[in-house]
Motif scaffolding. Structure first.
Motif, PDB file in Angstrom:
ATOM      1  N   GLU A 132      62.841  86.304  15.138  1.00 36.78           N
ATOM      2  CA  GLU A 132      62.244  85.556  16.241  1.00 36.78           C
ATOM      3  C   GLU A 132      62.705  84.100  16.296  1.00 36.78           C
ATOM      4  N   VAL A 133      63.144  83.541  15.189  1.00 40.79           N
ATOM      5  CA  VAL A 133      63.546  82.139  15.159  1.00 40.79           C
ATOM      6  C   VAL A 133      64.741  81.926  16.087  1.00 40.79           C
ATOM      7  N   ALA A 134      64.757  80.791  16.796  1.00 40.87           N
ATOM      8  CA  ALA A 134      65.823  80.517  17.764  1.00 40.87           C
ATOM      9  C   ALA A 134      66.626  79.261  17.428  1.00 40.87           C
ATOM     10  N   SER A 135      66.067  78.385  16.588  1.00 40.79           N
ATOM     11  CA  SER A 135      66.701  77.102  16.314  1.00 40.79           C
ATOM     12  C   SER A 135      66.667  76.800  14.820  1.00 40.79           C
ATOM     13  N   ILE A 136      67.663  76.064  14.362  1.00 45.03           N
ATOM     14  CA  ILE A 136      67.646  75.618  12.967  1.00 45.03           C
ATOM     15  C   ILE A 136      66.390  74.798  12.706  1.00 45.03           C
ATOM     16  N   ALA A 137      65.983  74.031  13.701  1.00 44.48           N
ATOM     17  CA  ALA A 137      64.811  73.176  13.541  1.00 44.48           C
ATOM     18  C   ALA A 137      63.522  73.968  13.400  1.00 44.48           C
ATOM     19  N   ASP A 138      63.552  75.270  13.741  1.00 46.55           N
ATOM     20  CA  ASP A 138      62.355  76.102  13.661  1.00 46.55           C
ATOM     21  C   ASP A 138      62.276  76.901  12.362  1.00 46.55           C
ATOM     22  N   LEU A 170      64.395  71.940   6.287  1.00 51.85           N
ATOM     23  CA  LEU A 170      65.237  72.666   5.330  1.00 51.85           C
ATOM     24  C   LEU A 170      65.238  72.010   3.951  1.00 51.85           C
ATOM     25  N   GLU A 171      64.322  71.109   3.719  1.00 49.58           N
ATOM     26  CA  GLU A 171      64.296  70.358   2.458  1.00 49.58           C
ATOM     27  C   GLU A 171      64.193  71.285   1.245  1.00 49.58           C
ATOM     28  N   SER A 172      63.437  72.359   1.374  1.00 48.06           N
ATOM     29  CA  SER A 172      63.257  73.270   0.240  1.00 48.06           C
ATOM     30  C   SER A 172      64.232  74.448   0.267  1.00 48.06           C
ATOM     31  N   TRP A 173      65.137  74.464   1.242  1.00 51.87           N
ATOM     32  CA  TRP A 173      66.095  75.562   1.367  1.00 51.87           C
ATOM     33  C   TRP A 173      67.270  75.364   0.416  1.00 51.87           C
ATOM     34  N   SER A 174      67.976  76.476   0.146  1.00 55.06           N
ATOM     35  CA  SER A 174      69.178  76.425  -0.690  1.00 55.06           C
ATOM     36  C   SER A 174      70.314  77.153   0.012  1.00 55.06           C
ATOM     37  N   LEU A 175      71.522  76.781  -0.356  1.00 54.78           N
ATOM     38  CA  LEU A 175      72.729  77.418   0.176  1.00 54.78           C
ATOM     39  C   LEU A 175      73.394  78.186  -0.950  1.00 54.78           C
ATOM     40  N   GLN A 176      73.644  79.470  -0.727  1.00 55.11           N
ATOM     41  CA  GLN A 176      74.249  80.321  -1.744  1.00 55.11           C
ATOM     42  C   GLN A 176      75.688  80.651  -1.342  1.00 55.11           C
ATOM     43  N   PRO A 177      76.673  79.913  -1.863  1.00 59.65           N
ATOM     44  CA  PRO A 177      78.069  80.242  -1.536  1.00 59.65           C
ATOM     45  C   PRO A 177      78.453  81.598  -2.117  1.00 59.65           C
ATOM     46  N   SER A 178      79.333  82.301  -1.425  1.00 53.73           N
ATOM     47  CA  SER A 178      79.830  83.578  -1.944  1.00 53.73           C
ATOM     48  C   SER A 178      81.278  83.737  -1.490  1.00 53.73           C
ATOM     49  N   SER A 179      81.527  84.692  -0.656  1.00 54.71           N
ATOM     50  CA  SER A 179      82.846  84.881  -0.052  1.00 54.71           C
ATOM     51  C   SER A 179      82.637  85.490   1.323  1.00 54.71           C
ATOM     52  N   TYR A 211      77.488  94.042  15.466  1.00 51.91           N
ATOM     53  CA  TYR A 211      76.048  93.874  15.298  1.00 51.91           C
ATOM     54  C   TYR A 211      75.477  93.008  16.417  1.00 51.91           C
ATOM     55  N   ASP A 212      74.168  93.112  16.594  1.00 52.16           N
ATOM     56  CA  ASP A 212      73.474  92.292  17.586  1.00 52.16           C
ATOM     57  C   ASP A 212      73.020  91.011  16.886  1.00 52.16           C
ATOM     58  N   LEU A 213      73.792  89.941  17.072  1.00 50.89           N
ATOM     59  CA  LEU A 213      73.576  88.689  16.352  1.00 50.89           C
ATOM     60  C   LEU A 213      73.402  87.527  17.323  1.00 50.89           C
ATOM     61  N   LYS A 214      72.925  86.412  16.799  1.00 49.15           N
ATOM     62  CA  LYS A 214      72.810  85.207  17.617  1.00 49.15           C
ATOM     63  C   LYS A 214      73.001  83.973  16.742  1.00 49.15           C
ATOM     64  N   TYR A 215      73.551  82.935  17.339  1.00 51.75           N
ATOM     65  CA  TYR A 215      73.613  81.623  16.695  1.00 51.75           C
ATOM     66  C   TYR A 215      72.259  80.943  16.841  1.00 51.75           C
ATOM     67  N   LEU A 216      71.836  80.252  15.802  1.00 47.73           N
ATOM     68  CA  LEU A 216      70.658  79.409  15.923  1.00 47.73           C
ATOM     69  C   LEU A 216      71.046  78.115  16.630  1.00 47.73           C
ATOM     70  N   GLU A 217      70.203  77.675  17.529  1.00 48.15           N
ATOM     71  CA  GLU A 217      70.467  76.402  18.196  1.00 48.15           C
ATOM     72  C   GLU A 217      70.534  75.285  17.167  1.00 48.15           C
ATOM     73  N   ASP A 218      71.373  74.303  17.463  1.00 47.22           N
ATOM     74  CA  ASP A 218      71.635  73.205  16.523  1.00 47.22           C
ATOM     75  C   ASP A 218      71.403  71.878  17.246  1.00 47.22           C
ATOM     76  N   PRO A 219      70.137  71.497  17.439  1.00 44.51           N
ATOM     77  CA  PRO A 219      69.855  70.289  18.228  1.00 44.51           C
ATOM     78  C   PRO A 219      70.460  69.014  17.649  1.00 44.51           C
ATOM     79  N   GLU A 220      70.683  68.978  16.361  1.00 44.00           N
ATOM     80  CA  GLU A 220      71.295  67.798  15.744  1.00 44.00           C
ATOM     81  C   GLU A 220      72.821  67.851  15.772  1.00 44.00           C
ATOM     82  N   ARG A 221      73.365  68.942  16.266  1.00 47.07           N
ATOM     83  CA  ARG A 221      74.828  69.140  16.400  1.00 47.07           C
ATOM     84  C   ARG A 221      75.560  68.932  15.079  1.00 47.07           C
ATOM     85  N   VAL A 222      74.946  69.394  14.014  1.00 44.80           N
ATOM     86  CA  VAL A 222      75.581  69.306  12.693  1.00 44.80           C
ATOM     87  C   VAL A 222      76.854  70.153  12.652  1.00 44.80           C
TER      88      VAL A 222
END
Length: 295
Positions: A132-138, A170-179, A211-222
């Motif tokens: 249901e999430v539509a934006s990174i900010a959400d 996203l302060e408590s989020w983590s990024l898991q690099p892989s391949s 697959y049925d995918l979507k980009y999350l909106e990026d209001p900060e244009r990171v």
């Protein structure tokens, strides 16, 4: 190739006779019996599905006009460095203006930009459409507050790291690099089980056709806006391998083209065979890339 004129130094008369016999051929001309000087071309690429597809297609076209082509997968930063140092002749994998901005800033002065080979590229955070999430900010606690990434040196991963710093949620989020491969496997498994997942994504990519995918909106244009994939060559390639340069300069295609090759590869076709199949089905396009080159 330059023609060398050998004159007898015995007398001025013999030199004059020789020059007269040469006529117009005394000017600097190219030897039409061999239109290229180099016999081989080295292509570097980063192992993104899109760049595997484009590099193999270009390699097949170069081989069709007589070059031996060596293709080498490299880490993103090393790919740029290899072309800048002349260790590789070219790459068709430069994402601008945002994704590879730091690499372009560092190496751009030492390589030649032949312009876009594909327009309308994009990077960002991608989720299955059933989320249901539509934006990174959400984002809050979805996907165990984890972004599934690809290789640590990739521009989309660097952008995701900036997103963690930019978005307070996203302060408590983590990024898991892989391949790239591991990311798509994780995505496939999550979709199969209708689980939440957030991945670093880019298009063109076969996953959007599968697959049925979507980009999350990026209001900060990171992650920036629309991008182009550029072809870069080392310095002096045009002089040393004019046919290869011409093909690389002419190479351009569409998102639909590249995703067709990517999907074939994902479905089990070897990259070389997928590239050959696309070339056979698009002879008119390829002939424009090789126009005027003797095969």
């Amino acid at each position: 190739m330059k023609k060398f004129k050998w004159m007898s130094a015995a007398t001025a008369l013999s030199a004059a006779l020789l020059l007269g016999a040469c006529g117009d051929e005394t000017t600097d001309t190219k030897d039409t019996s061999a239109s290229k000087d180099l016999d081989s071309i080295k292509l570097a690429y980063v192992e993104w599905d899109s760049e595997v597809a484009s590099t193999y297609v270009v390699a097949e076209v170069l081989e069709s006009v007589g070059y031996n082509v060596d293709i080498t997968p490299l880490d993103n930063a090393i790919m740029w460095e290899a072309v800048s140092k002349g260790e590789s002749d070219a790459m068709v994998s430069g994402w601008l203006p945002a994704t590879h901005a730091s690499q372009y800033e560092k190496y751009g002065a030492d390589i030649e930009d032949l312009g876009p080979n594909l327009e309308g590229a994009k990077i960002g955070l991608v989720v299955p459409s059933y989320m249901e999430v539509a934006s990174i900010a959400d984002l809050s606690t979805e996907a165990a507050s984890t972004i599934t990434g690809i290789e640590a040196g990739a521009g989309v991963v660097a952008a995701a790291e900036r997103a963690l710093e930019t978005y307070p949620n996203l302060e408590s989020w983590s990024l898991q690099p892989s391949s790239s491969g591991a990311m798509t496997v994780a995505l496939e498994q999550a979709i199969k089980n209708e689980e939440e997942i957030v991945v670093t994504g880019w298009s063109p990519h076969w996953k959007f056709a599968n697959y049925d995918l979507k980009y999350l909106e990026d209001p900060e244009r990171v992650f920036g806006g629309e991008e182009s994939i550029h072809t870069f060559v080392r310095q002096n390639l045009e002089q040393e391998a004019p046919d290869a340069f011409k093909i690389l300069d002419a190479f351009e295609w569409t998102t639909e083209d590249i995703e067709e090759v990517m999907l074939d590869i994902y479905s089990g076709t070897k990259p070389k065979e997928a590239a050959q199949k696309w070339i056979e089905n698009n002879e008119d396009r390829v002939n424009k890339w090789t126009e005027g080159i003797e095969k």
